[in-house]
Design a protein around this motif. Structure first.
Motif, short mmCIF file in Angstrom:
data_model
loop_
_atom_site.label_atom_id
_atom_site.label_comp_id
_atom_site.label_asym_id
_atom_site.label_seq_id
_atom_site.Cartn_x
_atom_site.Cartn_y
_atom_site.Cartn_z
N ILE A 1 51.50 37.24 72.13
CA ILE A 1 52.82 37.20 72.77
C ILE A 1 52.75 36.28 73.99
O ILE A 1 51.75 36.28 74.72
N HIS A 2 53.80 35.51 74.21
CA HIS A 2 53.84 34.58 75.35
C HIS A 2 53.44 35.33 76.62
O HIS A 2 54.01 36.40 76.92
N PRO A 3 52.48 34.81 77.39
CA PRO A 3 51.97 35.54 78.55
C PRO A 3 53.02 35.86 79.61
O PRO A 3 52.89 36.84 80.35
N ALA A 4 54.06 35.04 79.71
CA ALA A 4 55.09 35.28 80.72
C ALA A 4 55.89 36.55 80.47
O ALA A 4 56.60 37.03 81.36
N LEU A 5 55.77 37.11 79.26
CA LEU A 5 56.56 38.30 78.93
C LEU A 5 55.87 39.60 79.34
O LEU A 5 56.47 40.67 79.27
N GLY A 6 54.62 39.51 79.75
CA GLY A 6 53.94 40.66 80.33
C GLY A 6 53.79 41.85 79.39
O GLY A 6 54.03 42.99 79.79
N LYS A 7 53.38 41.59 78.17
CA LYS A 7 53.16 42.70 77.23
C LYS A 7 52.14 43.67 77.81
O LYS A 7 51.12 43.26 78.35
N ARG A 8 52.45 44.95 77.69
CA ARG A 8 51.57 45.99 78.21
C ARG A 8 50.85 46.70 77.06
O ARG A 8 51.31 46.68 75.92
N GLU A 9 49.76 47.35 77.40
CA GLU A 9 48.97 48.07 76.41
C GLU A 9 49.79 49.10 75.67
O GLU A 9 49.64 49.31 74.48
N GLU A 10 50.70 49.75 76.38
CA GLU A 10 51.49 50.82 75.76
C GLU A 10 52.65 50.32 74.91
O GLU A 10 53.29 51.10 74.19
N ASP A 11 52.96 49.02 74.98
CA ASP A 11 54.05 48.47 74.16
C ASP A 11 53.63 48.40 72.70
O ASP A 11 52.53 47.91 72.40
N ALA A 12 54.48 48.85 71.81
CA ALA A 12 54.19 48.73 70.38
C ALA A 12 54.16 47.26 69.99
O ALA A 12 54.91 46.44 70.54
N LEU A 13 53.30 46.93 69.04
CA LEU A 13 53.21 45.57 68.50
C LEU A 13 53.29 45.67 66.98
O LEU A 13 52.41 46.25 66.34
N ILE A 14 54.35 45.12 66.44
CA ILE A 14 54.57 45.14 64.99
C ILE A 14 54.20 43.77 64.43
O ILE A 14 54.74 42.75 64.86
N THR A 15 53.26 43.75 63.49
CA THR A 15 52.88 42.50 62.85
C THR A 15 53.51 42.45 61.46
O THR A 15 53.36 43.39 60.68
N LYS A 16 54.23 41.37 61.19
CA LYS A 16 54.92 41.23 59.92
C LYS A 16 54.41 40.01 59.18
O LYS A 16 53.87 39.09 59.79
N HIS A 17 54.61 40.01 57.86
CA HIS A 17 54.19 38.89 57.02
C HIS A 17 55.37 38.18 56.37
O HIS A 17 55.18 37.27 55.55
N ARG A 18 56.56 38.61 56.70
CA ARG A 18 57.78 38.00 56.18
C ARG A 18 58.77 37.87 57.32
O ARG A 18 58.47 38.17 58.47
N VAL A 19 59.99 37.43 57.02
CA VAL A 19 60.98 37.19 58.08
C VAL A 19 61.42 38.49 58.75
O VAL A 19 61.46 38.60 59.97
#
Length: 195
Positions: free
Chosen positions: A92-110
């Motif tokens: 994720i772009h570093p300027a957005l400040g993703k935190r450890e507790e933020d969910a991260l969804i990885t997708k393989h389609r649109v």
């Protein structure tokens, strides 16, 4: 929590100035519309309101086993070396400040709903409203809105935190999803937890 802010495909391969799309028409629109900075401010507003933030990204295994060979959208990824999990481009772009507790969804389609655990996460959190934004307007943003609508979620798009390859494509995308969601500017938006 009955609302969530989904930040869509704001990863280095697509929106970082030093990434492969940095100088592309999409990259130019991201800069012209100040999407990264506006999204960072929207994330801060959501957090201040107690609304959880989740990030969605597109990514494939290093051997691209999940990449659809016949897709006009993704088939060029292996040759270009983009969307490779574990590489800088899928972070994720570093300027957005993703935190450890933020969910991260990885997708393989649109769509972030297709073959992911996004819907399980939303139902577990009791989400009724999805705030969303990202790139590209005509791809993941449209897919998210339509798929969320058909799953009975209330959807609000932060229009000024989205971009497409051209201003016209972005405008057309917002018009085409107008029946399925509400659009707001991030400046005017008041995030609500809807408890």
């Amino acid at each position: 929590m009955s609302s969530i802010y989904l930040v869509l495909d704001m990863q280095n391969d697509l929106v970082h100035a030093g990434g492969p799309n940095g100088k592309s028409p999409l990259g130019e629109q991201v800069v012209a519309r100040d999407v990264v900075n506006k999204t960072a401010r929207a994330i801060a507003k959501a957090r201040d309101a107690g609304v959880p933030v989740a990030f969605v990204r597109v990514g494939f295994s290093p051997d691209y086993r999940e990449c659809p060979k016949g897709s006009a959208v993704f088939s060029g990824a292996p040759a270009a070396g983009i969307f490779k999990l574990g590489a800088w481009g899928t972070e994720i772009h570093p300027a957005l400040g993703k935190r450890e507790e933020d969910a991260l969804i990885t997708k393989h389609r649109v769509s972030p709903f297709y073959a992911t655990d996004l819907e399980v996460l939303l139902r577990t959190l009791g989400v009724k409203r999805i705030y969303c934004s990202g790139v590209a307007s005509q791809a993941v943003v449209q897919a998210t809105v339509r798929d969320a609508h058909d799953r009975d979620f209330d959807v609000v798009v932060l229009e000024d935190c989205c971009a497409g390859p051209s201003a016209e494509e972005h405008r057309n995308s917002m018009q085409s999803i107008a029946r399925f969601c509400r659009t707001e500017s991030s400046e005017a938006m008041r995030f609500e937890t809807l408890i």
